[in-house]
Design an enzyme around this catalytic site. Sequence first.
Site, PDB file in Angstrom:
ATOM      1  N   GLU A 409       0.707  -1.100  -0.075  1.00  0.00           N
ATOM      2  CA  GLU A 409      -0.060   0.182  -0.052  1.00  0.00           C
ATOM      3  C   GLU A 409       0.970   1.229   0.057  1.00  0.00           C
ATOM      4  O   GLU A 409       0.623   2.272   0.732  1.00  0.00           O
ATOM      5  CB  GLU A 409      -0.932  -0.042   1.064  1.00  0.00           C
ATOM      6  CG  GLU A 409      -1.907  -1.316   1.121  1.00  0.00           C
ATOM      7  CD  GLU A 409      -2.896  -1.189   2.229  1.00  0.00           C
ATOM      8  OE1 GLU A 409      -2.921  -0.402   3.182  1.00  0.00           O
ATOM      9  OE2 GLU A 409      -4.121  -1.672   1.938  1.00  0.00           O
ATOM     10  N   GLU A 517      -4.610  -8.497  -0.936  1.00  0.00           N
ATOM     11  CA  GLU A 517      -5.171  -8.679   0.600  1.00  0.00           C
ATOM     12  C   GLU A 517      -6.465  -8.355   0.373  1.00  0.00           C
ATOM     13  O   GLU A 517      -7.095  -7.696  -0.422  1.00  0.00           O
ATOM     14  CB  GLU A 517      -4.644  -7.156   1.460  1.00  0.00           C
ATOM     15  CG  GLU A 517      -4.938  -6.938   2.781  1.00  0.00           C
ATOM     16  CD  GLU A 517      -4.046  -6.063   3.370  1.00  0.00           C
ATOM     17  OE1 GLU A 517      -3.076  -5.984   3.280  1.00  0.00           O
ATOM     18  OE2 GLU A 517      -4.887  -5.161   4.370  1.00  0.00           O
TER      19      GLU A 517
END
Length: 799
Positions: A409, A517
């Site tokens: 991220e 994820e």
Amino acid sequence: MESRILSADWRFTLEDVPQAWQKGFDDAAWRVVSLPHDWAVEHPFSTQYSSGTGYLPGGVGWYRQGFTLEEGERGKRVELLFDGVYNHSSVWVNGYFLGGRPNGYVPFRFDVTDAVCFGEAGNVISVRVDHSDPADSRWFTGSGITRKVTLILRDPVHVAPDGVFVVTESADAREALLRVHTRVENGLGATLRQTLYYQDGDEHDEHEDKNGKIAAETCVRIQSPDTSQTLCVERPHLWSVESPYLYRLVTTVEMDGVARDAVSTPIGLRVFQFDPEKGFVLNGEPLKLKGVCVHHDAGCLGAAVRAPVWRRRLLALKALGVNALRMSHNPHMPELYDLCDEMGLLVMDEAFDEWEGFKNKWRTGHNVAPPHHAGYAADFPEWHARDVVAMVLRDRNHPCVILWSIGNEIDYPNDPYAHPRFSEMIGNNDANKPDREFVYDPSRPNAERIVPIARALYALVKAADPTRPVTAALAFPELSTLTGFADELDVVGYNYKEHLFREDHARFPNRPLLASEASRETAAWRVVRENDFVAGQFLWTGIDFLGETHGWPSRGSNAGLLDLAGFRKPIAYHRAALWLDQPVVKLFARHAPEESETGSDAWRRSPIHATDLVDAWAFPEGASIEAVVMTNAAAVELFLNGVRVGFQASEEASEGVLLFRLTAAPGVLVARATMTDGAVVEDSLGDVGMPAGITLTADRTSLIADGRALMHIVAEITDANRRRVPNAENMLHVDVTGGVLLGLENGNQEDTQAYTLPYRRAHRGRLLLYIGAPTERGEIRVKVSSDTLGSAEWCGLAE
């Protein structure tokens, strides 16, 4: 090569002692600790510390350890290998400063040959650990020498550290071809022998030597420091998740017929690829990745985790259908990768959560402003190249590793990177953030800056291992597919953006896609399951972890399928129902929610995530009850005391959970499931009485007396019929003689009692005891007692 693990009798103090680097410094008043060691969990939880890292302290600490080298060992090269020190470590030997490492998760080593003494003089290692700001991460990090330290002695002619790299160039049922790349120091003119052995105890007719039965062998004269050799293995055992067969490669450097150095490398023969249409393919067969993300801590043990803890956890995850792990968001302890090799679990190895931009570290509650901004970003410009290469060199021979992730991220919207293309953007984890965190701010770093950094990291990884694909977990693919970040990756991971897969597959048909994820909702899995081009998913998370908490009194995340103690949560059975081929039928019950709460999708989500489900039939007569069946059955009948009270069929069971409403009555509730092949499987809930005693169950009967071994004992609070009482929370006192009480964990994130105390409340009727081995043989006794339940004892041996 000779290795000695330096685990016992380290001296430690949690204060900054400026003269402690000196060899002759008097440390007699310091505590004696064993490695791995995490001082954070030795302190009370307190809101004065960061919520992001679990309300536990950092600080500055010192470690010192003595060791001796015999006169006969003079002439050897001497090396110290640290598997991980959190963080900003500085190392001295005999007062000579060697250097340090800011990163707390990567291995680092020093050649200390010129600093050590041989004979009676002895040697002293001094390590300063500076974790002054505990708000430097979004999750619990631990503090101290949290992984093992190894003293290594090498012949002057030796295989270089991390100098063996084994590549499976091709493999099928007939033949496997291996290419072995080796770097040897001071070995010109010597002979380099590669010998591949079958597993011990394997039945083969091939010839053998004192080390075992030989599958293949080759040797060559060393003409340059770097040598490549090819091995051909006939009728190979291929490594797979179902059959994780491990060969053993022994690399030997010989001079004048004498072995000067030998290195053993476990390897698995397998080939794989990420195909943009077929997803992940292992040994020629498509395989959907059913993965979970994991953090590195283990509750009361903090970051000082030992291999048996991970073995127990991995067995529990595999039993749910898990076949892959994502090492979020940093390299983990090396023993975990060994276990994944052995147990057949695929691995995404991840280097960083942060590049040069500081992410928000929420100190007083999740998304509660103002954030802190300490972290690895301060060290990234100087250290990222060495750190990512250290990960790859350490792990590139593991057959379990299939992906190198260069970041998690990094492109999270407005944290810290932004872009004028989006005036406002909310990320996947932004609930309750201040409004200003969502709005484009031109003073923030531009997200286009990510692209050249990704390109540089990609090149570093490929130089160390050109055989595996590089990925990253994207939080903002809507932007990263436009800036070019995604173009720098071999496999593109999306975090919580499954809804983009079909569209982006059409836009980029040659790009392998992965749910790096994912939430635990059935819908997220359905997208992966129904689209062959999606390689798989990694759930957030496999196991609860400390830190990243929503606020006091919670100390960590409850996102796991397993709790901090490694016990299954109800949601674990739902995942098993979605992922396993064999029958899954697990019955729970709870007081029925209001009718208004059972409409639409909430009807299914609520029981999956519910915290009030119990696996006992302990409700007052006449109460309105919801029975919850986690199952992959074609149909389920529900019986209360032999009377059918419900039936549901396959179209509803396909989502992995069925709900029944009924009225409570004393007796036994039974779920009778019919599988698609006609097999009938049952699960039942019976009456449970009041707490009456304690039952102890150990996972072994003895421990090796090496100071490093560990065992688990589960204490259960049981009724008069020795059935666990699922709502019991009695205080349990633990006394250990002949062994070491390493910690007590009940899995309850809201239990803020200090971990160092020899007592703790049970949670859901259970308490986990970690018992460490002594250094001397003898008897180990464990006594667990309660003021109202009496006591129970376990007795075993340290051998």
